[in-house]
Design a protein around this motif. Structure first.
Motif, PDB file in Angstrom:
ATOM      1  N   THR A 185       0.863  -1.170   0.000  1.00  0.00           N
ATOM      2  CA  THR A 185       0.000   0.000   0.000  1.00  0.00           C
ATOM      3  C   THR A 185       0.901   1.221   0.000  1.00  0.00           C
ATOM      4  OG1 THR A 185      -1.684  -1.159   1.268  1.00  0.00           O
ATOM      5  CG2 THR A 185      -1.786   1.248   1.241  1.00  0.00           C
ATOM      6  N   PHE A 186       0.769   2.046  -1.022  1.00  0.00           N
ATOM      7  CA  PHE A 186       1.668   3.177  -1.158  1.00  0.00           C
ATOM      8  C   PHE A 186       1.204   4.324  -0.254  1.00  0.00           C
ATOM      9  CE2 PHE A 186       3.819   0.887  -4.072  1.00  0.00           C
ATOM     10  CZ  PHE A 186       3.181   0.637  -5.278  1.00  0.00           C
ATOM     11  N   ASN A 187       1.966   4.554   0.790  1.00  0.00           N
ATOM     12  CA  ASN A 187       1.639   5.625   1.720  1.00  0.00           C
ATOM     13  C   ASN A 187       2.436   6.887   1.449  1.00  0.00           C
ATOM     14  OD1 ASN A 187      -0.170   3.990   3.197  1.00  0.00           O
ATOM     15  ND2 ASN A 187       1.568   3.020   4.234  1.00  0.00           N
ATOM     16  N   SER A 188       3.325   6.811   0.467  1.00  0.00           N
ATOM     17  CA  SER A 188       4.151   7.972   0.178  1.00  0.00           C
ATOM     18  C   SER A 188       4.664   7.890  -1.243  1.00  0.00           C
ATOM     19  CB  SER A 188       5.330   8.047   1.154  1.00  0.00           C
ATOM     20  OG  SER A 188       6.205   6.956   0.924  1.00  0.00           O
ATOM     21  N   VAL A 189       5.170   8.993  -1.723  1.00  0.00           N
ATOM     22  CA  VAL A 189       5.763   9.024  -3.057  1.00  0.00           C
ATOM     23  C   VAL A 189       6.965   8.096  -3.118  1.00  0.00           C
ATOM     24  CG1 VAL A 189       6.963  10.483  -4.731  1.00  0.00           C
ATOM     25  CG2 VAL A 189       4.959  11.366  -3.522  1.00  0.00           C
ATOM     26  N   ARG A 190       7.740   8.037  -2.034  1.00  0.00           N
ATOM     27  CA  ARG A 190       8.914   7.179  -2.013  1.00  0.00           C
ATOM     28  C   ARG A 190       8.524   5.708  -2.168  1.00  0.00           C
ATOM     29  NH1 ARG A 190      14.193   6.875  -0.724  1.00  0.00           N
ATOM     30  NH2 ARG A 190      14.919   4.941   0.249  1.00  0.00           N
ATOM     31  N   GLU A 191       7.450   5.299  -1.492  1.00  0.00           N
ATOM     32  CA  GLU A 191       7.007   3.915  -1.610  1.00  0.00           C
ATOM     33  C   GLU A 191       6.557   3.605  -3.035  1.00  0.00           C
ATOM     34  OE1 GLU A 191       6.818   1.116   0.494  1.00  0.00           O
ATOM     35  OE2 GLU A 191       8.365   2.367   1.385  1.00  0.00           O
ATOM     36  N   ARG A 192       5.881   4.564  -3.649  1.00  0.00           N
ATOM     37  CA  ARG A 192       5.445   4.373  -5.029  1.00  0.00           C
ATOM     38  C   ARG A 192       6.644   4.235  -5.959  1.00  0.00           C
ATOM     39  NH1 ARG A 192       2.994   9.525  -7.382  1.00  0.00           N
ATOM     40  NH2 ARG A 192       5.235   9.940  -7.559  1.00  0.00           N
ATOM     41  N   ASP A 193       7.631   5.113  -5.798  1.00  0.00           N
ATOM     42  CA  ASP A 193       8.832   5.057  -6.629  1.00  0.00           C
ATOM     43  C   ASP A 193       9.600   3.762  -6.383  1.00  0.00           C
ATOM     44  OD1 ASP A 193       8.190   7.531  -7.617  1.00  0.00           O
ATOM     45  OD2 ASP A 193       9.604   8.627  -6.334  1.00  0.00           O
ATOM     46  N   ARG A 194       9.681   3.378  -5.122  1.00  0.00           N
ATOM     47  CA  ARG A 194      10.392   2.150  -4.764  1.00  0.00           C
ATOM     48  C   ARG A 194       9.802   0.951  -5.491  1.00  0.00           C
ATOM     49  NH1 ARG A 194       8.825  -1.856  -1.622  1.00  0.00           N
ATOM     50  NH2 ARG A 194      10.354  -3.198  -0.577  1.00  0.00           N
ATOM     51  N   GLN A 195       8.488   0.812  -5.421  1.00  0.00           N
ATOM     52  CA  GLN A 195       7.840  -0.336  -6.050  1.00  0.00           C
ATOM     53  C   GLN A 195       7.983  -0.289  -7.567  1.00  0.00           C
ATOM     54  OE1 GLN A 195       6.650  -2.735  -4.225  1.00  0.00           O
ATOM     55  NE2 GLN A 195       5.920  -4.047  -5.884  1.00  0.00           N
ATOM     56  N   ALA A 196       7.877   0.906  -8.141  1.00  0.00           N
ATOM     57  CA  ALA A 196       7.984   1.046  -9.594  1.00  0.00           C
ATOM     58  C   ALA A 196       9.373   0.641 -10.081  1.00  0.00           C
ATOM     59  CB  ALA A 196       7.674   2.484 -10.003  1.00  0.00           C
ATOM     60  N   ILE A 197      10.406   1.058  -9.356  1.00  0.00           N
ATOM     61  CA  ILE A 197      11.782   0.728  -9.736  1.00  0.00           C
ATOM     62  C   ILE A 197      12.023  -0.770  -9.633  1.00  0.00           C
ATOM     63  CG2 ILE A 197      14.204   0.968  -9.039  1.00  0.00           C
ATOM     64  CD1 ILE A 197      13.464   3.870  -8.179  1.00  0.00           C
ATOM     65  N   ILE A 198      11.609  -1.360  -8.513  1.00  0.00           N
ATOM     66  CA  ILE A 198      11.815  -2.793  -8.298  1.00  0.00           C
ATOM     67  C   ILE A 198      11.080  -3.614  -9.352  1.00  0.00           C
ATOM     68  CG2 ILE A 198      11.303  -4.715  -6.739  1.00  0.00           C
ATOM     69  CD1 ILE A 198      11.847  -2.800  -4.411  1.00  0.00           C
ATOM     70  N   ASP A 199       9.830  -3.249  -9.625  1.00  0.00           N
ATOM     71  CA  ASP A 199       9.039  -3.996 -10.605  1.00  0.00           C
ATOM     72  C   ASP A 199       9.628  -3.876 -12.009  1.00  0.00           C
ATOM     73  OD1 ASP A 199       7.313  -4.846  -8.681  1.00  0.00           O
ATOM     74  OD2 ASP A 199       5.711  -3.428  -9.157  1.00  0.00           O
ATOM     75  N   TYR A 200      10.039  -2.665 -12.381  1.00  0.00           N
ATOM     76  CA  TYR A 200      10.574  -2.472 -13.732  1.00  0.00           C
ATOM     77  C   TYR A 200      11.850  -3.280 -13.931  1.00  0.00           C
ATOM     78  CZ  TYR A 200      12.211  -0.303 -18.011  1.00  0.00           C
ATOM     79  OH  TYR A 200      12.649  -0.106 -19.300  1.00  0.00           O
ATOM     80  N   ILE A 201      12.738  -3.247 -12.946  1.00  0.00           N
ATOM     81  CA  ILE A 201      13.990  -3.996 -13.060  1.00  0.00           C
ATOM     82  C   ILE A 201      13.721  -5.497 -13.098  1.00  0.00           C
ATOM     83  CG2 ILE A 201      16.119  -4.599 -11.840  1.00  0.00           C
ATOM     84  CD1 ILE A 201      16.300  -1.705 -10.924  1.00  0.00           C
ATOM     85  N   ALA A 202      12.773  -5.970 -12.288  1.00  0.00           N
ATOM     86  CA  ALA A 202      12.458  -7.401 -12.268  1.00  0.00           C
ATOM     87  C   ALA A 202      11.942  -7.892 -13.613  1.00  0.00           C
ATOM     88  CB  ALA A 202      11.426  -7.690 -11.181  1.00  0.00           C
ATOM     89  N   LYS A 203      11.263  -7.026 -14.342  1.00  0.00           N
ATOM     90  CA  LYS A 203      10.700  -7.411 -15.634  1.00  0.00           C
ATOM     91  C   LYS A 203      11.675  -7.214 -16.790  1.00  0.00           C
ATOM     92  CE  LYS A 203       5.952  -6.264 -14.249  1.00  0.00           C
ATOM     93  NZ  LYS A 203       4.804  -5.342 -14.460  1.00  0.00           N
ATOM     94  N   ASN A 204      12.713  -6.412 -16.586  1.00  0.00           N
ATOM     95  CA  ASN A 204      13.571  -6.033 -17.712  1.00  0.00           C
ATOM     96  C   ASN A 204      15.061  -6.288 -17.500  1.00  0.00           C
ATOM     97  OD1 ASN A 204      11.645  -4.411 -19.680  1.00  0.00           O
ATOM     98  ND2 ASN A 204      11.124  -3.750 -17.605  1.00  0.00           N
ATOM     99  N   PHE A 205      15.439  -6.961 -16.410  1.00  0.00           N
ATOM    100  CA  PHE A 205      16.872  -7.142 -16.151  1.00  0.00           C
ATOM    101  C   PHE A 205      17.568  -7.947 -17.241  1.00  0.00           C
ATOM    102  CE2 PHE A 205      17.139 -11.604 -15.105  1.00  0.00           C
ATOM    103  CZ  PHE A 205      15.861 -11.935 -14.684  1.00  0.00           C
ATOM    104  N   SER A 206      16.827  -8.790 -17.976  1.00  0.00           N
ATOM    105  CA  SER A 206      17.439  -9.621 -19.015  1.00  0.00           C
ATOM    106  C   SER A 206      17.659  -8.870 -20.324  1.00  0.00           C
ATOM    107  CB  SER A 206      16.579 -10.860 -19.281  1.00  0.00           C
ATOM    108  OG  SER A 206      15.290 -10.485 -19.729  1.00  0.00           O
ATOM    109  N   ASN A 207      17.176  -7.641 -20.408  1.00  0.00           N
ATOM    110  CA  ASN A 207      17.429  -6.815 -21.587  1.00  0.00           C
ATOM    111  C   ASN A 207      18.872  -6.313 -21.527  1.00  0.00           C
ATOM    112  OD1 ASN A 207      17.551  -4.945 -23.644  1.00  0.00           O
ATOM    113  ND2 ASN A 207      16.005  -3.575 -22.779  1.00  0.00           N
ATOM    114  N   PRO A 208      19.729  -6.682 -22.484  1.00  0.00           N
ATOM    115  CA  PRO A 208      21.138  -6.276 -22.415  1.00  0.00           C
ATOM    116  C   PRO A 208      21.349  -4.770 -22.488  1.00  0.00           C
ATOM    117  CG  PRO A 208      20.640  -7.261 -24.544  1.00  0.00           C
ATOM    118  CD  PRO A 208      19.444  -7.504 -23.680  1.00  0.00           C
TER     119      PRO A 208
END
Length: 312
Positions: free
Chosen positions: A198-221
């Protein structure tokens, strides 16, 4: 068989940042003419090559939305890796199984489901060395024939008389060739799962967005700090801060850790996949660098893990 073969001896320069040697096969005097290969479902390559090398056989197709003439990376391409043997051997490629690599689709903003090769718009076939091939070592490749076969046709390409065949050492195509062999390996599944927060702050929102994006795209060279910051809408400094806070790691170290973890899973589960294929699939451009990081992370080489048959 060797009387009708074309052979090449070459050495890949250790001074070049990007290197490969290969042969391009065009189907018409007009090198940019497209041919329809939809009636073919198999190609057989007869060849022999130095044991220290690994090769890649592929097809390139024209994409009306992406392809730019004489810029090879803009062609839709797919193929298979070939282990070398000093004795003549036949390698059979199932054309129906070829799919375009996820990194290429991502690079040009296409959907992952849009992975067809466009067999009706083939511009060339090619056989080339991979990043697993050694530098500064004398190498040899001999090709006797390539046979395309299908329900209605069977075409034999005899290389002794095939004028359109050209061997070019040291970068036949001046691109970074990041092949991803999809014949034997399914698309990378994400090795980590994350709790829904549950995003209670902008930092939490950014944190989740960064983690999710990297998890989905780390295999892109091509992934780097800049691409993540643009995709998520935060600064590069924020990306670094989040990763340091969450994992105590730099951006590069975190990406590499995800890649070797996924590689360990694929090594155990995909016994028919070559180690070089797995390295490229998870995003590594250099097989030696992959081996080094893998050994540092797990204390075992990829080959030793493959021998165990279980994920670390």
């Amino acid at each position: 068989m060797s009387d009708s073969a074309i052979s090449a001896e070459f050495k890949l320069s250790g001074k070049a940042n990007w290197y490969n040697a290969g042969v391009a096969i065009v189907f018409d005097k007009n090198a940019n003419k497209l041919v329809d290969l939809t009636d073919f479902n198999k190609v057989t390559v007869t060849l022999k090559c130095s044991l220290t090398n690994s090769l890649y056989f592929g097809l390139s197709a024209h994409d009306e939305k992406v392809t730019q003439e004489n810029i090879p990376i803009t062609y839709r391409s797919s193929g298979v890796f070939i282990n070398c043997d000093t004795e003549w051997r036949e390698v059979v490629v199932n054309l129906d199984s070829l799919e375009v690599a996820p990194w290429w689709l991502h690079k040009f903003g296409l959907k992952a489901s849009d992975n067809k090769l466009y067999m009706d718009k083939i511009i060339r076939a090619y056989l080339e060395t991979t990043y697993g091939s050694p530098r500064d070592v004398d190498s040899m490749v001999s090709i006797s024939r390539i046979s395309f076969s299908g329900q209605r046709y069977n075409v034999l390409v005899n290389f002794f008389a095939f004028a359109s065949l050209i061997w070019i050492a040291l970068a036949i195509w001046t691109i970074k060739f990041y092949s991803s062999a999809k014949q034997n390996i399914s698309e990378v599944e994400q090795p980590l799962s994350y709790e829904q927060l549950t995003f209670n702050s902008v930092r939490e929102r950014d944190r989740q967005a960064i983690i999710d994006y990297i998890a989905k795209n780390f295999s892109n060279p091509e992934i780097d700090n800049e691409s993540v910051s643009k995709a998520v809408g935060v600064s590069r400094t924020k990306v670094n801060e989040i990763l340091k806070s969450e994992y105590g790691s730099t951006f590069t170290n975190h990406i590499n850790k995800l890649r070797v973890i996924e590689a360990s899973r694929l090594l155990a589960e995909k016994s028919d996949a070559h180690i070089t294929e797995i390295a490229y699939l998870v995003g590594f451009k250099n097989i030696s660098y992959f081996n080094k990081l893998f050994k540092e992370e797990f204390g075992l080489t990829p080959k030793e893990v493959r021998g165990k048959g279980t994920q670390i």
